[in-house]
Design an enzyme around this catalytic site. Structure first.
Site, PDB file in Angstrom:
ATOM      1  N   TRP A 225      56.348  21.417   5.059  1.00 39.48           N
ATOM      2  CA  TRP A 225      55.033  21.334   4.638  1.00 39.48           C
ATOM      3  C   TRP A 225      54.717  22.329   3.379  1.00 39.48           C
ATOM      4  CZ3 TRP A 225      57.363  22.588   9.326  1.00 39.48           C
ATOM      5  CH2 TRP A 225      57.143  23.761   9.899  1.00 39.48           C
ATOM      6  N   ASP A 226      54.374  23.338   3.668  1.00 39.57           N
ATOM      7  CA  ASP A 226      53.893  24.306   2.691  1.00 39.57           C
ATOM      8  C   ASP A 226      55.232  24.436   1.751  1.00 39.57           C
ATOM      9  OD1 ASP A 226      51.770  24.581   4.022  1.00 39.57           O
ATOM     10  OD2 ASP A 226      51.528  26.781   3.649  1.00 39.57           O
TER      11      ASP A 226
ATOM     12  N   SER B 221      54.448  31.003   4.371  1.00 40.20           N
ATOM     13  CA  SER B 221      54.333  30.761   3.055  1.00 40.20           C
ATOM     14  C   SER B 221      54.464  31.957   2.034  1.00 40.20           C
ATOM     15  CB  SER B 221      53.024  30.105   2.498  1.00 40.20           C
ATOM     16  OG  SER B 221      52.794  28.577   3.203  1.00 40.20           O
TER      17      SER B 221
ATOM     18  N   ASP C 236      38.123  34.981  15.184  1.00 32.27           N
ATOM     19  CA  ASP C 236      38.130  35.670  13.628  1.00 32.27           C
ATOM     20  C   ASP C 236      39.441  35.027  13.189  1.00 32.27           C
ATOM     21  OD1 ASP C 236      37.571  37.080  11.391  1.00 32.27           O
ATOM     22  OD2 ASP C 236      37.575  38.914  12.337  1.00 32.27           O
TER      23      ASP C 236
ATOM     24  N   ARG D 208      48.662  36.920   4.557  1.00 34.99           N
ATOM     25  CA  ARG D 208      49.758  36.023   4.071  1.00 34.99           C
ATOM     26  C   ARG D 208      49.680  35.194   2.728  1.00 34.99           C
ATOM     27  NH1 ARG D 208      46.677  33.327   8.287  1.00 34.99           N
ATOM     28  NH2 ARG D 208      45.454  31.499   7.437  1.00 34.99           N
ATOM     29  N   ASP D 209      50.880  34.640   2.705  1.00 33.17           N
ATOM     30  CA  ASP D 209      50.808  33.754   1.443  1.00 33.17           C
ATOM     31  C   ASP D 209      50.857  34.522  -0.134  1.00 33.17           C
ATOM     32  OD1 ASP D 209      50.355  31.878   2.917  1.00 33.17           O
ATOM     33  OD2 ASP D 209      48.477  31.135   2.451  1.00 33.17           O
TER      34      ASP D 209
ATOM     35  N   GLN E 234      32.799  41.718   7.250  1.00 33.69           N
ATOM     36  CA  GLN E 234      32.091  40.599   7.906  1.00 33.69           C
ATOM     37  C   GLN E 234      30.974  41.365   9.132  1.00 33.69           C
ATOM     38  OE1 GLN E 234      35.577  39.540   9.855  1.00 33.69           O
ATOM     39  NE2 GLN E 234      35.244  40.563  11.615  1.00 33.69           N
TER      40      GLN E 234
ATOM     41  N   LEU F  67      31.400  35.849  10.731  1.00 46.73           N
ATOM     42  CA  LEU F  67      32.797  36.349  10.923  1.00 46.73           C
ATOM     43  C   LEU F  67      33.443  36.103   9.422  1.00 46.73           C
ATOM     44  CD1 LEU F  67      34.136  34.824  14.176  1.00 46.73           C
ATOM     45  CD2 LEU F  67      33.897  37.221  13.517  1.00 46.73           C
TER      46      LEU F  67
ATOM     47  N   ASN G  75      34.776  36.534   5.825  1.00 45.21           N
ATOM     48  CA  ASN G  75      35.079  37.374   4.818  1.00 45.21           C
ATOM     49  C   ASN G  75      36.685  37.165   4.143  1.00 45.21           C
ATOM     50  OD1 ASN G  75      36.458  38.165   7.348  1.00 45.21           O
ATOM     51  ND2 ASN G  75      36.586  40.222   6.851  1.00 45.21           N
TER      52      ASN G  75
ATOM     53  N   ASP H 133      36.310  31.619   6.003  1.00 44.80           N
ATOM     54  CA  ASP H 133      37.003  32.623   6.716  1.00 44.80           C
ATOM     55  C   ASP H 133      38.448  32.248   6.249  1.00 44.80           C
ATOM     56  OD1 ASP H 133      37.152  35.134   7.504  1.00 44.80           O
ATOM     57  OD2 ASP H 133      37.235  34.585   9.831  1.00 44.80           O
TER      58      ASP H 133
ATOM     59  N   GLU I  24      43.549  29.770   1.525  1.00 47.25           N
ATOM     60  CA  GLU I  24      44.772  29.844   1.840  1.00 47.25           C
ATOM     61  C   GLU I  24      45.591  29.688   0.322  1.00 47.25           C
ATOM     62  OE1 GLU I  24      46.350  28.583   5.750  1.00 47.25           O
ATOM     63  OE2 GLU I  24      45.294  26.861   5.013  1.00 47.25           O
TER      64      GLU I  24
END
Length: 497
Positions: free
Chosen positions: A86-87, A172, A256, A261-262, A287, A325, A327, A356, A359
């Protein structure tokens, strides 16, 4: 002005063009955080109906194939299993262009045997394609195995690293070829930590990829696992600019969305930066109740008052909980030359009260400007519009003031691309990644994605002119295409209503 309002935003003028929110920015203070506002969010409902933002349809079965070489023998089942991907992301050079690695394009992606996994057991897999290939269909990609045979391969075991000790999944990231004359690559990825993989850490390692026969590059490529080195944790949040896993909250049954990541490596002259998906910490743009006390998160004073009143009138709703939530942050670090953190920098963009989960941010210099893109699931929007919540989006911003300038939204409200293919469909696409086109006479990016959570999607093209973009939704490139080979498949826009 209330605390936290963008001091570089001296005027916020909501101008109605159809129903698209656009803003007038004056950059008195470069490097200030830009907010993806509720005005931006509310304008999406009408803007996605404009053809120039709609992703192409994928109806040609020739563009819905699994990677043919993606198969491995599974000793546990005693049979050959499909490797799903996938990613994914191409290895780039220092300028952010697709690298020619000794005659090959290299793509690294999230893989698993038999079925997609989200919490544990995901491995980074490597795919290669000859750069000189004439027909770049999906059969031109060869799966050559896991980037790391074992979790944490190549780490210095004499040094403590509690995050690598607890790794359960590789997620990722990005990969750069820093030296065209050697056999090494610098990999950045997300370490999902602990039993459920909820904690996350930005992680890096140096890997070596050699000729398959040990001598001739024409023989193919082979990952030299014995040469993996410098495998280490880079950043897990500081609690001030960026939220840590210990700061997670819940509201009305909504959890939340924590992210660290990424990581996306960026080289600007002699400086190294790392962009990533995070959430804001307590020092600024946090938040909670703060999301209902700051006009900068809404776009205008009148909208601020009306939206806060409307949201607070139904505090038990999912929309209120998500606004409370929200942020998400497109964060940035400056790195030392040994890939440790030199400076924790303010987020480039935050989405307080709106969303929130930004990605897979990717940041690239293109024709003198810095472009920042991210992927968004509609389901996580702080919205009550069911149509939006069933869609996916690519959003984007641009800076004229250098990599550390202030990023203003593309197309008025940051929308670059929208798709409304249901998640359970084979041709569903997501995890959009924008790559500068190899066609230097054109102003465009190639956009890659995954399809059906199991294979490379056919790539798309978006035209870019300053702070305006449009999707070329009359054509599709081959599945997994990272360069424009000139081979196109005719199609039409998705016609989102």
């Amino acid at each position: 002005m209330k605390s936290g309002i963008h001091i570089g935003l001296v005027a916020i003028a909501l101008i109605t063009l159809g129903s698209v929110a656009t803003y007038k920015y004056q950059h008195k203070s470069e490097g200030e955080t830009t907010h993806y506002t509720r005005a931006d969010l509310l304008s999406l409902s009408s803007q996605v109906k404009e053809k120039k933002y709609q992703a192409p349809q994928v109806t040609n079965t020739a563009l819905m194939k699994d990677v043919p070489s993606g198969k491995v023998w599974d000793a546990a089942t005693n049979k050959e299993e499909d490797v799903l991907v996938w990613d994914s992301w191409p290895v780039t050079d220092k300028d952010g262009n697709v690298a020619d690695y000794h005659g090959y394009h290299i793509v690294i992606g999230l893989t698993a045997k038999g079925a997609r996994q989200d919490s544990s057991g995901v491995k980074l897999g490597m795919y290669i394609q000859k750069a000189s290939v004439k027909d770049d269909d999906i059969s031109s990609w060869q799966y050559i195995g896991d980037v790391f045979n074992t979790f944490g391969e190549g780490r210095d075991k004499s040094k403590k690293d509690k995050y690598l000790d607890q790794i359960v999944s590789e997620w990722s990231g990005s990969t750069v070829q820093l030296n065209k004359n050697d056999n090494t690559l610098r990999v950045f990825y997300t370490n999902k930590v602990g039993k459920e993989g909820q904690a996350q850490a930005l992680t890096t390692a140096k890997i070596q990829v050699d000729p398959k026969d040990g001598q001739n590059w024409s023989s193919g490529l082979s990952i030299n696992h014995a040469k993996a080195s410098d495998h280490k944790t880079v950043f897990v949040g500081d609690g001030k600019y960026y939220q840590t896993v210990d700061q997670i909250e819940k509201k009305n049954g909504v959890t939340d969305s924590f992210a660290m990541r990424d990581p996306h490596i960026v080289v600007d002259g002699d400086k190294y930066y790392l962009t990533f998906e995070g959430n804001t910490g307590t020092k600024a743009n946090y938040q909670g109740n703060n999301n209902f006390n700051n006009q900068a998160y809404y776009g205008s004073d009148s909208l601020f008052k009306s939206e806060v009143e409307r949201l607070k009138a139904n505090k038990q709703s999912e929309e209120y909980a998500r606004a409370y939530l929200s942020n998400s942050a497109l964060g940035k670090l400056e790195l030392n030359k040994d890939f440790t953190v030199k400076k924790v920098m303010k987020p480039m963009v935050t989405s307080n009260a709106t969303h929130d989960m930004f990605e897979r941010p990717n940041l690239v210099k293109y024709k003198g400007r810095w472009y920042l893109f991210t992927s968004v699931w509609g389901i996580y929007l702080a919205s009550s519009d069911p149509a939006l919540k069933s869609q996916t989006f690519m959003l984007g911003w641009v800076s004229d003031g250098g990599i550390n300038g202030t990023y203003r939204p593309l197309n008025g409200n940051a929308l670059v691309l929208a798709s409304d293919i249901p998640l359970d469909k084979k041709n569903m696409m997501y995890s959009y990644l924008a790559i500068p086109s190899n066609k230097k006479n054109k102003s465009e990016f190639i956009v890659t994605a995954f399809q059906g959570s199991r294979t490379f999607a056919p790539s798309m093209k978006i035209e870019v002119h300053g702070d305006k973009t449009s999707v070329n939704n009359n054509i599709l490139l081959n599945q997994g295409a990272v360069v424009d080979s000139g081979k196109y498949y005719k199609t039409t826009a998705q016609n989102i209503k």
